[in-house]
Design an enzyme around this catalytic site. Sequence first.
Site, PDB file in Angstrom:
ATOM      1  N   HIS A 144      49.242 -11.628  44.841  1.00 49.12           N
ATOM      2  CA  HIS A 144      49.184 -11.199  43.440  1.00 49.12           C
ATOM      3  C   HIS A 144      49.936  -9.870  43.324  1.00 49.12           C
ATOM      4  O   HIS A 144      49.943  -9.083  44.275  1.00 49.12           O
ATOM      5  CB  HIS A 144      47.704 -11.019  43.087  1.00 49.12           C
ATOM      6  CG  HIS A 144      47.419 -10.779  41.640  1.00 49.12           C
ATOM      7  ND1 HIS A 144      47.574  -9.552  41.041  1.00 49.12           N
ATOM      8  CD2 HIS A 144      46.967 -11.611  40.669  1.00 49.12           C
ATOM      9  CE1 HIS A 144      47.227  -9.635  39.763  1.00 49.12           C
ATOM     10  NE2 HIS A 144      46.856 -10.871  39.511  1.00 49.12           N
ATOM     11  N   ASP A 155      42.193  -9.182  49.887  1.00 51.82           N
ATOM     12  CA  ASP A 155      42.002  -9.227  48.442  1.00 51.82           C
ATOM     13  C   ASP A 155      41.058 -10.404  48.161  1.00 51.82           C
ATOM     14  O   ASP A 155      41.447 -11.569  48.272  1.00 51.82           O
ATOM     15  CB  ASP A 155      43.374  -9.417  47.787  1.00 51.82           C
ATOM     16  CG  ASP A 155      43.275  -9.712  46.300  1.00 51.82           C
ATOM     17  OD1 ASP A 155      42.148  -9.820  45.767  1.00 51.82           O
ATOM     18  OD2 ASP A 155      44.339  -9.843  45.667  1.00 51.82           O
ATOM     19  N   GLN A 168      39.538 -13.999  44.461  1.00 50.96           N
ATOM     20  CA  GLN A 168      39.284 -15.431  44.255  1.00 50.96           C
ATOM     21  C   GLN A 168      38.314 -16.000  45.280  1.00 50.96           C
ATOM     22  O   GLN A 168      37.929 -17.175  45.167  1.00 50.96           O
ATOM     23  CB  GLN A 168      40.612 -16.216  44.309  1.00 50.96           C
ATOM     24  CG  GLN A 168      41.624 -15.780  43.272  1.00 50.96           C
ATOM     25  CD  GLN A 168      41.147 -16.016  41.840  1.00 50.96           C
ATOM     26  OE1 GLN A 168      40.227 -16.795  41.585  1.00 50.96           O
ATOM     27  NE2 GLN A 168      41.773 -15.339  40.894  1.00 50.96           N
ATOM     28  N   LYS A 199      35.530 -11.783  37.653  1.00 51.14           N
ATOM     29  CA  LYS A 199      35.752 -13.137  38.183  1.00 51.14           C
ATOM     30  C   LYS A 199      34.487 -13.675  38.842  1.00 51.14           C
ATOM     31  O   LYS A 199      34.412 -14.820  39.257  1.00 51.14           O
ATOM     32  CB  LYS A 199      36.903 -13.120  39.187  1.00 51.14           C
ATOM     33  CG  LYS A 199      38.195 -12.640  38.525  1.00 51.14           C
ATOM     34  CD  LYS A 199      39.385 -12.740  39.422  1.00 51.14           C
ATOM     35  CE  LYS A 199      40.520 -11.907  38.917  1.00 51.14           C
ATOM     36  NZ  LYS A 199      41.562 -12.651  38.221  1.00 51.14           N
ATOM     37  N   CYS A 210      50.972 -13.635  37.722  1.00 54.94           N
ATOM     38  CA  CYS A 210      51.137 -12.344  38.421  1.00 54.94           C
ATOM     39  C   CYS A 210      51.506 -12.571  39.885  1.00 54.94           C
ATOM     40  O   CYS A 210      51.023 -11.866  40.776  1.00 54.94           O
ATOM     41  CB  CYS A 210      49.894 -11.471  38.319  1.00 54.94           C
ATOM     42  SG  CYS A 210      49.477 -11.021  36.650  1.00 54.94           S
TER      43      CYS A 210
HETATM   44  N1  PMP Z   1      44.214 -10.389  43.227  1.00 56.17           N
HETATM   45  C1  PMP Z   1      44.003 -11.646  42.863  1.00 56.17           C
HETATM   46  C2  PMP Z   1      44.112 -12.722  43.908  1.00 56.17           C
HETATM   47  C3  PMP Z   1      43.690 -11.965  41.540  1.00 56.17           C
HETATM   48  O1  PMP Z   1      43.490 -13.237  41.198  1.00 56.17           O
HETATM   49  C4  PMP Z   1      43.613 -10.927  40.593  1.00 56.17           C
HETATM   50  C5  PMP Z   1      43.306 -11.214  39.138  1.00 56.17           C
HETATM   51  N2  PMP Z   1      44.084 -12.243  38.600  1.00 56.17           N
HETATM   52  C6  PMP Z   1      43.809  -9.616  41.031  1.00 56.17           C
HETATM   53  C7  PMP Z   1      44.095  -9.377  42.348  1.00 56.17           C
HETATM   54  C8  PMP Z   1      43.708  -8.447  40.098  1.00 56.17           C
HETATM   55  O2  PMP Z   1      42.420  -8.344  39.589  1.00 56.17           O
HETATM   56  P1  PMP Z   1      42.099  -7.366  38.360  1.00 56.17           P
HETATM   57  O3  PMP Z   1      43.157  -7.639  37.329  1.00 56.17           O
HETATM   58  O4  PMP Z   1      40.735  -7.793  37.921  1.00 56.17           O
HETATM   59  O5  PMP Z   1      42.133  -5.980  38.887  1.00 56.17           O
END
Ligand code: PMP
Length: 404
Positions: free
Chosen positions: A122, A199, A202, A225, A362
């Site tokens: 991401h 990270d 998910q 999430k 993203c």
């Molecule tokens: N890493 C992953 C794998 C994600 O799915 C996301 C959110 N789409 C993020 C980081 C970033 O999370 P946040 O926008 O809640 O800070």
Amino acid sequence: MSVLTQTRPLDHVADFPAIPAGWAYLDTAATAQKPQEVIDAITRAYDTDYATVHRGVYQRSADMTLAYEAARRKVAKFLNAGSENEIVFVRGATEGINLVAHCWAGTQLKAGDRILLSQLEHHSNIVPWQMVAERIGAQIDVLPLTADHRIDLDAMAAMITPQHKLVALGHVSNVLGSVLDGRRAADIAHSVGAKILLDGCQSVPRMTVDVAALDCDFYVFSGHKLYGPTGIGVLWAKPALLEAMPPYQGGGAMIDKVSFAGTTYAPPPGRFEAGTPHIVGVLGLAAGIDYVTRIGLERIHAHETALVKLTRDALSQFNSLTLFGPEDSAGIVSFSIAGVHPHDIGTILDEAKVAVRAGHHCAQPLMETLGVDATARASFGVYNSAADVEALVRGIERVTRIFG
Ligand code: PMP
């Protein structure tokens, strides 16, 4: 539809007031809907219990402080951390990663050091490292994916060198759902003395996470999430790393003593929590943890795995459709349809009351690796059922009819 009947499906949609009957919400990887008990915990915090934490001498504030710190212990137990002092509350995974990039990498790395990422990360697990690398003169290397779209750990073992000081990888891909063998990745990182950040955005909503068993060094996730509110997340780190890190931001609550002659800082985690914290967000996050813990993450994982199998089996019947990610993806299915932009897929599905995400998620470098500009993505949560998959499949039939 037999897979789901075999696996005792969850049926929690009634817990979610924002999911009307007949709406298939398939965008949990972006953000999860909120169960009533999380909404109630947030309402109660503002309605009857509200006060600041840590500084009040009156009873209400003392009670709020106890609740806030109890939530920290709950998060520690949830991750199997050694102590609640290893839990730093942040705004979300993005802030957690930026904090590590700034305070750990920014102070420990030097010119010529290397950082190892993967092609499926991401943007929030890419850009903070690019920013710190540029400032320091460090280099970034990128791990390839296997043919079935997992981070290639054999390549990692071959590529990693003693110049690599940090590895940062997604525990579960937000596009492909591929699950990383986090322990193996940690062992490879540690074999050259590198630290590893996982990270967990998910993974925490869909599988049990045990940071001790993973033996990682940093772990981050976002509360929204995990069926909790937005604006709250967690950074976990090994205690020696937190101890050695300078503060992220300066302000109230992160200090030991302030004078114009010089300021000393509080020990972790307070050192990293400058200012009045997101008190209500923390209580909402604790309610989200209670919610998934009561259902059981093993059951949630089994349920989502069954929904993924059902979806992949059904979607593979469409000749023009390409499925991405491994067969055993955790709760997430990305796909494209030849000659149809994913935004058109998303719009037609929306007309059929099916909410999916369409775009680059993203993860633009991953899109390049997959050879597409964007994908459509269905992702599951505790409220989804075989009926939602059925609605998705009917919607895709309509897409293929319209685009002939
Ligand atoms: N890493 C992953 C794998 C994600 O799915 C996301 C959110 N789409 C993020 C980081 C970033 O999370 P946040 O926008 O809640 O800070």
